[in-house]
Design an enzyme around this catalytic site. Structure first.
Site, PDB file in Angstrom:
ATOM      1  N   HIS A 144       8.794  10.321  -5.276  1.00  0.00           N
ATOM      2  CA  HIS A 144       7.707  11.231  -5.658  1.00  0.00           C
ATOM      3  C   HIS A 144       8.079  12.717  -5.577  1.00  0.00           C
ATOM      4  CE1 HIS A 144       5.228   7.819  -6.149  1.00  0.00           C
ATOM      5  NE2 HIS A 144       4.761   7.694  -4.935  1.00  0.00           N
ATOM      6  N   HIS A 215      -1.767  10.299  -8.118  1.00  0.00           N
ATOM      7  CA  HIS A 215      -1.622   9.217  -7.144  1.00  0.00           C
ATOM      8  C   HIS A 215      -2.952   8.926  -6.440  1.00  0.00           C
ATOM      9  CE1 HIS A 215       0.399   6.490  -4.547  1.00  0.00           C
ATOM     10  NE2 HIS A 215       1.627   6.953  -4.790  1.00  0.00           N
ATOM     11  N   GLU A 351      -0.691   4.155 -11.276  1.00  0.00           N
ATOM     12  CA  GLU A 351      -0.029   5.420 -11.613  1.00  0.00           C
ATOM     13  C   GLU A 351       0.621   5.284 -12.980  1.00  0.00           C
ATOM     14  OE1 GLU A 351       2.556   6.026  -7.989  1.00  0.00           O
ATOM     15  OE2 GLU A 351       1.256   4.373  -7.453  1.00  0.00           O
TER      16      GLU A 351
END
Ligand code: BGC
Length: 387
Positions: A144, A215, A351
């Site tokens: 991420h 997210h 996502e």
């Protein structure tokens, strides 16, 4: 002494109070009743790295959302359930500082993710002959966008309107190991057709890799309780299996005949304990599904049904993949907006994205963005109402 003020006004106030309570008992017949509360915006006021952080509220009349420019997070999303009761369908906290405190569970709650959503193997990739090294924050990989990814940054607020907010972030050349000054604009809009739309735009001054997503952790029943009884349908006949470190093997495998087949609505928990190596690696579902894209632009990628609330959420995107993460690494220990701890599998994430580790997997759709190009993408979380 009897006075009009002393007697009539309190009586009128009492009458008003009663009529409000009555309208909430006639739940569903009148205006939707709201049970959960919006977090107090004072709890989000802060100056971080010289930038002002705040909580912003947007509404389209039927839905309400709270967004903070810290991490570009969606903090709350209120939608009416089948009886008209307003339910907050995303996990989060009541105080800005809780997002920092509960890093294990909550560090990505509702956040904008970049520069690269999901994992890049061993934190390395090569672009135009040059190898780039990224910080490893999910050993042995980079996850991420790294420890100081977009979810940890304060975004600039470009524009607000009653139903939208536009955020901007300049990710400088070299930040978290990625090349190029990247300008990212993200606009959250509550649309007239009951959707939370997230529009992403990005440009760069050097070739770079990019995978932007949001997210949010959804629980369509509201705060608390597992999502194992939610139903899920994914418009995906293939997925990208992973190795033990959750890096795709590079293959696109059919879901047919496996616990990964969500091509028809399935109860999430019904096959979660099946003997299956992929489920073992993810400790449940934590996989990228390859969307069956028949049309260009936004198309239906996923539908989720809350078993208790009756809320139905449809996810539309123009991205090639969707990460279905079933909250397997959630651990409790934190207290969410309603005071209940966020235990294992009390939320799910959908996502929308390019495939994980694409910069190292040339057979996957490219995630390279070059100077002169503009990355544009839209994802909508749409709620089916008035059934
Ligand atoms: C990843 C999970 C990770 C989670 C963190 C998901 O996108 O696939 O492995 O634990 O994000 O919130």
């Amino acid at each position: 002494m009897f006075t009009f003020k002393k007697c009539i006004l309190p009586a009128a106030a009492l009458l008003l109070l009663c009529s409000c309570q009555q309208s909430s008992t006639k739940n569903g017949q009148n205006k939707p009743m709201e049970t959960a509360q919006m977090p107090n915006s004072d709890n989000f006021k802060a100056t971080v790295n010289g930038k002002q952080v705040q909580l912003y509220t947007i509404s389209n009349g039927q839905m309400k959302a709270a967004i903070t420019n810290s991490g570009g997070r969606l903090v709350s999303l209120f939608v009416p359930d089948s009886s008209g009761k307003m339910v907050d369908v995303v996990l989060g906290y009541n105080h800005l500082k809780d997002y920092e405190t509960y890093t294990k569970n909550g560090s990505y709650f509702g956040a904008l993710i970049g520069r690269y959503g999901n994992r890049i193997a061993k934190g390395k990739f090569t672009l135009d002959g040059k190898t780039y090294s990224l910080p490893i924050n999910n050993a042995p990989n980079s996850l991420h966008g790294g420890p100081k990814g977009f979810s940890t940054q304060v975004w600039d607020v470009v524009k607000t309107s009653p139903n939208s907010i536009e955020l901007h972030y300049l990710s400088k050349d070299g930040e978290e190991g990625y090349p190029g000054n990247l300008n990212v604009n993200v606009t959250y809009t509550l649309t007239n057709d009951h959707a939370l739309q997230i529009a992403y735009k990005a440009t760069t001054d050097k070739a770079t890799v990019l995978n932007l997503t949001n997210h949010s952790y959804f629980n369509l029943n509201g705060d608390g309780g597992t999502v194992n009884n939610h139903k899920l349908q994914l418009n995906a006949s293939r997925f990208t299996p992973v190795d033990s470190t959750l890096i795709p093997t590079g293959k696109l495998e059919p879901v047919a005949g496996t616990p990964f087949d969500f091509t028809k609505p399935e109860i999430i928990g019904s096959r979660i304990d099946a003997k299956n190596q992929q489920l073992m690696y993810g400790k449940g579902y934590d996989h990228n599904f390859v969307l069956d894209t028949k049309v260009k632009g936004e198309h239906l990628a996923a539908t989720v049904w809350g078993d208790k609330s009756g809320i139905e959420m449809q996810v539309y995107t123009d991205q090639p993949g969707i990460q279905f993460y079933g909250g397997n690494f959630m651990e409790g220990g934190d207290k969410g907006k309603s005071g209940s701890p966020y235990e294992k599998r009390t939320a799910l994430c959908l996502e929308t994205q390019h495939f994980p580790d694409s910069p190292n997997q040339p057979q996957f759709p490219t995630t390279t963005l070059k100077p002169g190009e503009t990355f544009n993408s839209v994802t909508s979380y749409k709620f089916v109402m008035n059934k």
